[in-house]
Design an enzyme around this catalytic site. Structure first.
Site, mmCIF file in Angstrom:
data_model
loop_
_atom_site.group_PDB
_atom_site.id
_atom_site.type_symbol
_atom_site.label_atom_id
_atom_site.label_comp_id
_atom_site.label_asym_id
_atom_site.label_seq_id
_atom_site.Cartn_x
_atom_site.Cartn_y
_atom_site.Cartn_z
ATOM 1 N N TYR A 1 0.991 -1.383 -0.346
ATOM 2 C CA TYR A 1 0.169 0.141 -0.044
ATOM 3 C C TYR A 1 1.295 1.474 0.198
ATOM 4 O O TYR A 1 1.556 1.056 0.897
ATOM 5 C CB TYR A 1 -0.600 0.332 0.879
ATOM 6 C CG TYR A 1 -2.370 -0.173 1.175
ATOM 7 C CD1 TYR A 1 -2.468 0.518 0.572
ATOM 8 C CD2 TYR A 1 -3.350 -1.364 1.260
ATOM 9 C CE1 TYR A 1 -4.161 0.301 -0.524
ATOM 10 C CE2 TYR A 1 -4.547 -0.647 0.776
ATOM 11 C CZ TYR A 1 -5.093 -0.599 0.144
ATOM 12 O OH TYR A 1 -6.392 -0.144 -0.474
ATOM 13 N N LYS B 1 -1.213 0.723 -24.704
ATOM 14 C CA LYS B 1 -1.385 0.795 -26.545
ATOM 15 C C LYS B 1 -0.015 0.237 -27.255
ATOM 16 O O LYS B 1 0.358 -0.284 -27.635
ATOM 17 C CB LYS B 1 -2.958 1.390 -26.593
ATOM 18 C CG LYS B 1 -3.356 1.040 -25.378
ATOM 19 C CD LYS B 1 -4.933 2.436 -25.982
ATOM 20 C CE LYS B 1 -6.027 1.862 -25.413
ATOM 21 N NZ LYS B 1 -7.168 2.439 -25.604
ATOM 22 N N ARG C 1 -0.702 -2.996 -18.452
ATOM 23 C CA ARG C 1 -2.347 -1.972 -18.446
ATOM 24 C C ARG C 1 -2.707 -1.447 -17.362
ATOM 25 O O ARG C 1 -1.807 -1.042 -16.483
ATOM 26 C CB ARG C 1 -3.359 -3.449 -18.865
ATOM 27 C CG ARG C 1 -4.500 -2.806 -18.531
ATOM 28 C CD ARG C 1 -5.690 -4.111 -18.909
ATOM 29 N NE ARG C 1 -4.964 -5.157 -19.689
ATOM 30 C CZ ARG C 1 -5.114 -4.469 -20.872
ATOM 31 N NH1 ARG C 1 -6.468 -3.360 -21.033
ATOM 32 N NH2 ARG C 1 -5.019 -5.322 -22.466
ATOM 33 N N ASP D 1 -5.923 13.145 -25.117
ATOM 34 C CA ASP D 1 -5.863 12.181 -24.991
ATOM 35 C C ASP D 1 -5.752 11.451 -25.385
ATOM 36 O O ASP D 1 -6.179 10.766 -27.077
ATOM 37 C CB ASP D 1 -7.493 11.449 -24.407
ATOM 38 C CG ASP D 1 -7.492 10.152 -24.027
ATOM 39 O OD1 ASP D 1 -6.724 9.429 -24.514
ATOM 40 O OD2 ASP D 1 -8.900 10.169 -23.804
ATOM 41 N N THR E 1 -3.283 5.494 -21.778
ATOM 42 C CA THR E 1 -3.172 4.811 -21.501
ATOM 43 C C THR E 1 -1.475 4.307 -22.340
ATOM 44 O O THR E 1 -0.749 5.153 -22.478
ATOM 45 C CB THR E 1 -3.899 3.211 -21.930
ATOM 46 O OG1 THR E 1 -2.891 3.052 -23.657
ATOM 47 C CG2 THR E 1 -5.305 3.967 -22.745
ATOM 48 N N GLU F 1 -0.623 4.684 -0.673
ATOM 49 C CA GLU F 1 -1.462 5.635 -0.846
ATOM 50 C C GLU F 1 -0.439 7.479 -0.741
ATOM 51 O O GLU F 1 0.102 7.068 0.397
ATOM 52 C CB GLU F 1 -2.451 6.298 0.219
ATOM 53 C CG GLU F 1 -3.658 5.184 -0.138
ATOM 54 C CD GLU F 1 -5.167 4.929 0.691
ATOM 55 O OE1 GLU F 1 -5.152 5.567 1.310
ATOM 56 O OE2 GLU F 1 -6.046 4.374 0.521
HETATM 57 C C1 PLP Z 1 -8.112 3.084 -24.696
HETATM 58 C C2 PLP Z 1 -8.378 4.381 -25.008
HETATM 59 C C3 PLP Z 1 -8.934 5.055 -23.290
HETATM 60 C C4 PLP Z 1 -8.888 4.384 -22.170
HETATM 61 O O1 PLP Z 1 -8.167 3.196 -21.481
HETATM 62 P P1 PLP Z 1 -8.801 2.180 -20.777
HETATM 63 O O2 PLP Z 1 -6.923 1.670 -20.083
HETATM 64 O O3 PLP Z 1 -9.643 0.711 -20.970
HETATM 65 O O4 PLP Z 1 -9.210 2.873 -19.555
HETATM 66 C C5 PLP Z 1 -9.771 6.541 -23.167
HETATM 67 N N1 PLP Z 1 -9.538 6.971 -24.243
HETATM 68 C C6 PLP Z 1 -8.545 6.120 -25.547
HETATM 69 C C7 PLP Z 1 -8.866 7.046 -26.802
HETATM 70 C C8 PLP Z 1 -8.701 5.377 -25.874
HETATM 71 O O5 PLP Z 1 -8.692 4.867 -26.701
#
Ligand code: PLP
Length: 434
Positions: A53, A228, A234, A199, A225, A55
């Protein structure tokens, strides 16, 4: 070794992991949001750090025993900062959606207006969809691509922003094959007094490698993220390019000092939207960022784009309609309407041939989100396995055969064998179990 113990204690779970390992090995994984993390990343993610933990932030924790995890989180933060040339970063978000939640909590009050990229044009659920908290708590408006070009028209976005007067404008997509003009977006945001949020969940790896436009100098805040194109574990992350310009006028109660929004973002992650950080995942993020700082990472990302382009060209030559006519990045979006097949059917029959893609809405789709008229195909995962343009062209030919013969089960089975043979030439992990 750990897996042997798992096998003894819980053969049920062990054998399912083995089956999934085989599936990943024998399958052409072409889901644009997926990738294969390295063994080193998975070792860190599977480590004893899951027990801790922590936090709070390094050297400001609510728990004892944090002397090593503090160093780990600092490593992750420093590497992320140098990778993206960011002034500030928070590596604790459990996922992309969690990173985005912290952005909303920082910049928006419930009921405030958002101007986001339409989900059915390639945007993401967390950018104002009515089924997501972002569309439930905030007043979401959308911009989209032009029907004739599949591309954004920045004059139209400007007009929309002037009409809506949003508190925040979001950029970023899950299914848009083209790059964004962040300078143009910043101009629109400045003219309308909005915060600008990018994003880059899908494209972070390509941006880190310098192969797409860089949002950091133009956007007030950037989220991503880490699993990807960035090819880590993840998880999620929040970045600020220029820390110095960021104040929302929020005053710290004790000191009377005005807080930076980077501090507010830290509080929005914890305690705002999360509890304890996943220290094993933060360690794995540090490992992945270390890999991404390597020159080989740039070579990999260049190959991702080359492969996506080779596949796009092949599909065009085979008579397919690609949204926007091609790609700048790691994915292609095919509009299947001229082929008389839905996205749902295409996903299912390609699955029989051991090629994994996902059905996807195309702009101005005439089908429902459960059926769709399109499929999204990505290059990151198979490029990680070492495949080049020749293999991607071959995969496009195999996909075309299947899509042109939707009823021919024998052909689907035969194609699955061809896919397996191809995959065997590019072993995923040179060890039997994960
Ligand atoms: C994949 C994705 C997310 C979400 O990511 P998670 O890890 O699945 O919550 C948010 N925004 C965009 C543009 C994405 O492609």
């Amino acid at each position: 070794m750990i897996n042997n113990r798992l096998n003894e204690q819980d053969p049920e779970v062990f054998s399912l992991i083995e089956k999934e390992t085989d599936r990943q090995n024998q399958n052409a994984e072409m889901i644009a949001s997926e990738n294969f993390a390295s063994k080193a990343v998975m070792e860190a993610a599977g480590s004893v750090l899951t027990n801790k933990y922590a936090e709070g932030l390094p050297s400001k924790r609510y728990y004892g025993g944090c002397k090593f995890v503090d160093v780990i989180e600092d490593l992750a933060r420093d590497r992320a900062k140098s990778l993206f040339k960011a002034d500030w970063v928070n590596v604790q978000p459990h996922s992309g959606a969690q990173a985005n939640a912290a952005v909303y909590l920082t910049f928006m009050k419930p009921g405030d207006k958002l101007l986001g990229f339409d989900l059915s044009h390639g945007g993401h659920l967390t950018h104002g969809s009515p089924v997501n908290f972002s569309g439930i708590l905030y007043d979401a408006h959308f911009y989209g691509v032009e029907e004739s070009t599949g591309r954004l028209d920045y004059d139209k976005i400007r007009d929309k922003a002037k009409k809506v007067k949003p508190k925040m404008i979001s950029i970023g997509a899950s299914a848009h094959p083209r790059d964004f003009d962040y300078e143009a977006f910043r101009d629109i945001a400045d003219e309308t007094g909005a915060f600008l949020w990018m994003d880059m969940a899908h494209t972070a790896g390509l941006i880190a490698a310098g192969l797409l436009n860089d949002p950091l100098p133009w956007c007030h805040v950037v989220t991503t993220t880490t699993h990807k194109t960035l090819r880590g574990p993840r998880g999620g992350m929040i970045l600020v390019g220029k820390d110095k310009e960021n104040t929302l006028g929020v005053v710290a109660p004790k000191s009377g000092r005005t807080k930076n929004w980077s501090e507010l973002l830290d509080s929005a992650v914890f305690p705002g939207t999360q509890g304890g950080p996943l220290m094993h995942i933060i360690a794995a993020k540090a490992v992945a960022f270390g890999e991404a700082l390597n020159p080989e990472f740039v070579t990999y990302q260049k190959q991702v784009i080359k492969n996506a382009k080779a596949m796009a060209d092949k599909f065009v030559s085979l008579g397919y309609n690609l949204v926007s006519g091609g790609t700048d990045n790691h994915l292609v979006l095919i509009d299947l309407r001229n082929k008389g097949i839905t996205g749902k059917t295409a996903e299912a029959i390609l699955g029989k041939a051991e090629i994994t893609v996902n059905k996807n809405m195309v702009p101005f789709d005439t089908e429902s989100p459960f059926v769709t008229s399109g499929i999204r195909i990505g290059a990151p995962a198979m490029t990680t396995r070492g495949m080049g343009t020749e293999e991607f062209e071959y995969l496009a030919v195999l996909m075309d055969k299947v899509l042109s013969n939707p009823e021919n089960n024998d052909l689907h089975v035969k194609t699955a064998e061809e896919v397996k043979e191809l995959c065997q030439r590019f072993p995923l992990y040179n060890f039997v179990t994960v």
